[in-house]
Design a protein around this motif. Structure first.
Motif, PDB file in Angstrom:
ATOM      1  N   TYR A 295       0.841  -1.201   0.000  1.00 53.61           N
ATOM      2  CA  TYR A 295       0.000   0.000   0.000  1.00 53.61           C
ATOM      3  C   TYR A 295       0.872   1.245   0.000  1.00 53.61           C
ATOM      4  N   GLY A 296       0.453   2.246  -0.750  1.00 53.70           N
ATOM      5  CA  GLY A 296       1.145   3.523  -0.753  1.00 53.70           C
ATOM      6  C   GLY A 296       0.450   4.483  -1.683  1.00 53.70           C
ATOM      7  N   LEU A 297       0.638   5.765  -1.449  1.00 45.94           N
ATOM      8  CA  LEU A 297       0.041   6.770  -2.304  1.00 45.94           C
ATOM      9  C   LEU A 297       0.888   6.956  -3.556  1.00 45.94           C
ATOM     10  N   MET A 298       0.371   7.735  -4.503  1.00 44.18           N
ATOM     11  CA  MET A 298       1.110   7.977  -5.732  1.00 44.18           C
ATOM     12  C   MET A 298       2.456   8.615  -5.400  1.00 44.18           C
ATOM     13  N   GLY A 299       3.524   8.101  -6.014  1.00 44.09           N
ATOM     14  CA  GLY A 299       4.855   8.603  -5.738  1.00 44.09           C
ATOM     15  C   GLY A 299       5.566   7.872  -4.624  1.00 44.09           C
ATOM     16  N   ALA A 300       4.911   6.856  -4.050  1.00 48.04           N
ATOM     17  CA  ALA A 300       5.517   6.112  -2.937  1.00 48.04           C
ATOM     18  C   ALA A 300       6.662   5.217  -3.402  1.00 48.04           C
ATOM     19  N   VAL A 468      -6.600  -3.277  -0.220  1.00 49.68           N
ATOM     20  CA  VAL A 468      -5.454  -3.907   0.431  1.00 49.68           C
ATOM     21  C   VAL A 468      -5.879  -4.588   1.731  1.00 49.68           C
ATOM     22  N   MET A 469      -6.856  -4.029   2.426  1.00 46.01           N
ATOM     23  CA  MET A 469      -7.345  -4.639   3.662  1.00 46.01           C
ATOM     24  C   MET A 469      -8.116  -5.928   3.369  1.00 46.01           C
ATOM     25  N   ALA A 470      -8.862  -5.938   2.272  1.00 46.69           N
ATOM     26  CA  ALA A 470      -9.728  -7.081   1.979  1.00 46.69           C
ATOM     27  C   ALA A 470      -8.990  -8.250   1.350  1.00 46.69           C
ATOM     28  N   LEU A 471      -7.915  -7.967   0.585  1.00 47.09           N
ATOM     29  CA  LEU A 471      -7.305  -9.007  -0.229  1.00 47.09           C
ATOM     30  C   LEU A 471      -6.024  -9.593   0.327  1.00 47.09           C
ATOM     31  N   SER A 472      -5.312  -8.837   1.146  1.00 52.03           N
ATOM     32  CA  SER A 472      -3.936  -9.211   1.497  1.00 52.03           C
ATOM     33  C   SER A 472      -3.863 -10.198   2.649  1.00 52.03           C
ATOM     34  N   ASP A 473      -2.897 -11.106   2.549  1.00 56.03           N
ATOM     35  CA  ASP A 473      -2.545 -11.953   3.687  1.00 56.03           C
ATOM     36  C   ASP A 473      -1.599 -11.211   4.624  1.00 56.03           C
ATOM     37  N   ARG A 474      -0.725 -10.396   4.045  1.00 54.29           N
ATOM     38  CA  ARG A 474       0.080  -9.441   4.797  1.00 54.29           C
ATOM     39  C   ARG A 474       0.073  -8.125   4.051  1.00 54.29           C
ATOM     40  N   ILE A 475       0.360  -7.032   4.770  1.00 59.30           N
ATOM     41  CA  ILE A 475       0.326  -5.703   4.163  1.00 59.30           C
ATOM     42  C   ILE A 475       1.646  -4.993   4.451  1.00 59.30           C
ATOM     43  N   ALA A 476       2.330  -4.595   3.382  1.00 56.54           N
ATOM     44  CA  ALA A 476       3.513  -3.748   3.500  1.00 56.54           C
ATOM     45  C   ALA A 476       3.129  -2.351   3.049  1.00 56.54           C
ATOM     46  N   VAL A 477       3.752  -1.345   3.655  1.00 53.25           N
ATOM     47  CA  VAL A 477       3.443   0.043   3.329  1.00 53.25           C
ATOM     48  C   VAL A 477       4.707   0.719   2.810  1.00 53.25           C
ATOM     49  N   MET A 478       4.567   1.467   1.706  1.00 51.60           N
ATOM     50  CA  MET A 478       5.681   2.231   1.160  1.00 51.60           C
ATOM     51  C   MET A 478       5.373   3.714   1.198  1.00 51.60           C
ATOM     52  N   SER A 479       6.414   4.511   1.443  1.00 50.12           N
ATOM     53  CA  SER A 479       6.302   5.964   1.394  1.00 50.12           C
ATOM     54  C   SER A 479       7.667   6.531   1.031  1.00 50.12           C
ATOM     55  N   GLY A 485       6.260   0.156   6.893  1.00 50.53           N
ATOM     56  CA  GLY A 485       5.434  -0.652   7.780  1.00 50.53           C
ATOM     57  C   GLY A 485       5.175  -2.036   7.232  1.00 50.53           C
ATOM     58  N   LEU A 486       4.969  -2.986   8.130  1.00 52.90           N
ATOM     59  CA  LEU A 486       4.597  -4.361   7.778  1.00 52.90           C
ATOM     60  C   LEU A 486       3.579  -4.849   8.787  1.00 52.90           C
ATOM     61  N   PHE A 487       2.467  -5.383   8.290  1.00 51.90           N
ATOM     62  CA  PHE A 487       1.370  -5.775   9.157  1.00 51.90           C
ATOM     63  C   PHE A 487       0.840  -7.149   8.760  1.00 51.90           C
ATOM     64  N   GLU A 488       0.640  -8.006   9.750  1.00 49.95           N
ATOM     65  CA  GLU A 488      -0.149  -9.214   9.516  1.00 49.95           C
ATOM     66  C   GLU A 488      -1.598  -8.781   9.336  1.00 49.95           C
ATOM     67  N   ARG A 489      -2.284  -9.412   8.388  1.00 51.34           N
ATOM     68  CA  ARG A 489      -3.638  -8.959   8.060  1.00 51.34           C
ATOM     69  C   ARG A 489      -4.563  -8.946   9.268  1.00 51.34           C
ATOM     70  N   ALA A 490      -4.496  -9.939  10.114  1.00 46.12           N
ATOM     71  CA  ALA A 490      -5.420 -10.034  11.249  1.00 46.12           C
ATOM     72  C   ALA A 490      -5.218  -8.891  12.238  1.00 46.12           C
TER      73      ALA A 490
END
Length: 517
Positions: A295-300, A468-479, A485-490
């Protein structure tokens, strides 16, 4: 004439459009009111863009009439429509990459001086004014090919606004814009409304439509299924009219367990031409059968990271591994052979060859599978095409039809099918739902879930928080080019993900761990 009817500036009256025996629009009647946002919504292939291309003079109706200020008109070209005050922002970007922003904005209607020569300085001055209204932060002298997709979208909008049109058609204008850019666009639309401009607004972002729209018309399979004032509807009503049910947009996790590591990237970096790093020492790993959302905004830096992984930047540094073995191939073809495949964000320019057929596009990256010596085994290739069309539910009467004849959602399925025919172990998907409707999204997301069950690892980049919340098993964040950031989906929360996306210096903590994935 009633007050309501007197507000109608443009009408399609009982209009139909037939292409090679396929009926794209069926007896549609659609009124466009001045000083209002007239929303048009429907699934990909419902006929929205076809209706608007008729309004803009790009296509002629097979039957029915177009009325402007109550009088029947015939547009023989888009120039005819522009001359009568109708402008359009097309869904697929329609810019010249080897020309400047100012030259694109005034293409075909150049400003000339007393000697009849193009007045580039005046074009740049006026282009700057339009760009400033959009707070685009783009210089009129910049080459379009050097802009991001989102910036190119803003140029398209500036070009349309510059027409000073009475009717302005916007086909998916926010599909590549950041949240901040969307807010600016909405302010521009409010200003245009106040000046009496009639806006036709097409989007798949339903909450956006409810917020900005005054009237709504819904299309399904070329027919109008609902027309209403926006204040009287909600998202459930819109979805029911579009697909006949309250279907959800997203495929749900099915509880399967990912396998061992299938992919790893270590310290991926990409220098910017202007200095600094577009991708800043990113490391991540992916398991077989896992969907890792980025996950990240444009330009991330999400798209740039994918390009590095695919070997599209020879000056990028870092290492990647597939199934524990380092990938030493530096070019995209070599990395495809090793099991990597990319679904690019810009399907028109980077995912498809629009003058080729659906079949040719599907097999373009995997022709060696169908070759015997120096010949393509036609029956084997046709069988693979038929299977992929069926497997992905691509709506096409004949795979030999040009891919440009398909709706955006079906074009996206062709891009996915092309990647799958290479037999990937790791699939990179960059904004796979950009510019497609709820039904096509559901198809794409179900395909992602099915592929993950089959053991393919999926890296999935998006700026849509719900997705990203609905589909991911894990979520990484870029900026700002970094993993923040790194998050387990649960354990992920929207607030934590948004907070991580706002960071640009140093790793954030997700679920108590470093952002090193």
């Amino acid at each position: 004439m009633s007050p309501v009817l007197s507000d109608v500036v443009l009408s399609l009256e009982d209009v139909s459009k037939v292409y090679s025996g396929t009926v794209a629009v069926k007896h549609a009647t659609f009124d466009v009111r001045r000083g209002a946002v007239n929303v048009l919504v429907g699934e990909n292939g419902a006929g929205k863009s076809t209706m608007m291309r008729m309004c803009a003079g790009v296509e002629k109706p097979t039957s029915g009439r177009i009325l402007l200020d109550g009088e029947e008109v015939t547009f023989n070209s888009s120039g005819d429509a522009v001359a009568r005050g109708i402008g359009m922002v097309f869904q697929e970007l329609n810019l010249f990459g080897n020309m400047t922003v100012a030259e694109n904005i005034f293409a075909t209607r150049e400003i000339t001086n007393a000697l009849g020569h193009i007045d580039h300085k005046e074009q740049e001055r006026r282009a700057g004014e339009f760009l400033d209204r959009l707070q685009a932060g783009i210089k009129p002298t910049t080459m379009v090919e050097d802009l991001t997709i989102g910036q190119q979208q803003l140029v398209e909008i500036a070009k349309a606004v510059s027409l000073d049109a009475r009717v302005l058609i916007m086909d998916e204008p926010t599909s590549a814009l950041s949240a901040a850019e969307v807010e600016i666009l909405f302010k521009v639309i409010a200003d245009l409304k106040a000046r009496g401009v009639a806006i036709v607004y097409i989007s798949h972002r339903l909450e956006e439509l409810i917020r900005i729209g005054d009237y709504i018309t819904v299309l399904r399979d070329g027919r109008i299924t609902g027309q209403e004032e926006m204040r009287n509807v909600d998202t459930q009503w819109i979805v029911r009219q579009m697909i006949g049910s309250d279907a959800k947009d997203f495929a749900k996790p099915d509880g399967h367990e990912p396998g061992g590591e299938v992919f790893r990237a270590e310290e991926i970096s990409l220098p910017r031409a202007t200095g600094g790093l577009a991708v800043d020492h990113v490391s991540l790993s992916l398991r077989a059968g896992e969907i890792l959302g980025i996950y990240g905004l444009m330009g991330a830096g999400r798209s740039e990271l994918f390009d590095c992984i695919m070997g599209r930047h020879g000056h990028a540094t870092g290492r990647i591994y597939i199934e524990g073995r380092e990938v030493r191939e530096r070019d995209p073809a070599g990395r495809i052979r090793r099991g990597l495949a990319l679904i690019p964000e810009d399907r028109q320019r980077e995912g498809l060859v629009t003058i080729l057929s659906v079949a040719s596009n599907l097999t373009l990256a995997s022709l060696q599978k169908f070759a015997k010596l120096f010949h393509i085994r036609g029956s084997l290739e046709r069988g693979a095409v038929r299977e992929m069309v069926k497997d992905l539910s691509i709506k096409v009467a004949d795979p030999d039809n040009e891919v440009s004849s398909l709706s955006g959602g079906n074009q996206q399925k062709v891009v996915i099918g092309k990647a799958l025919l290479t037999g990937p172990k790791v699939l990179l998907m960059d904004e796979p739902s950009r510019g497609i409707d709820v039904g096509a999204k559901a198809d794409v997301f179900r395909t992602m879930r099915r592929l993950s069950r089959e053991g393919i690892g999926i890296l999935f980049a998006t700026s849509d928080l719900d997705e990203v919340m609905a589909l991911s098993d894990r979520i990484a964040v870029m900026s700002n080019g970094k993993l923040t950031g790194l998050f387990e989906r649960a354990e992920a929360t929207e607030a934590a993900i948004v907070a991580a996306s706002a960071l640009g210096h140093g790793p954030a903590k997700g679920t108590g761990r470093s952002a090193h994935v």
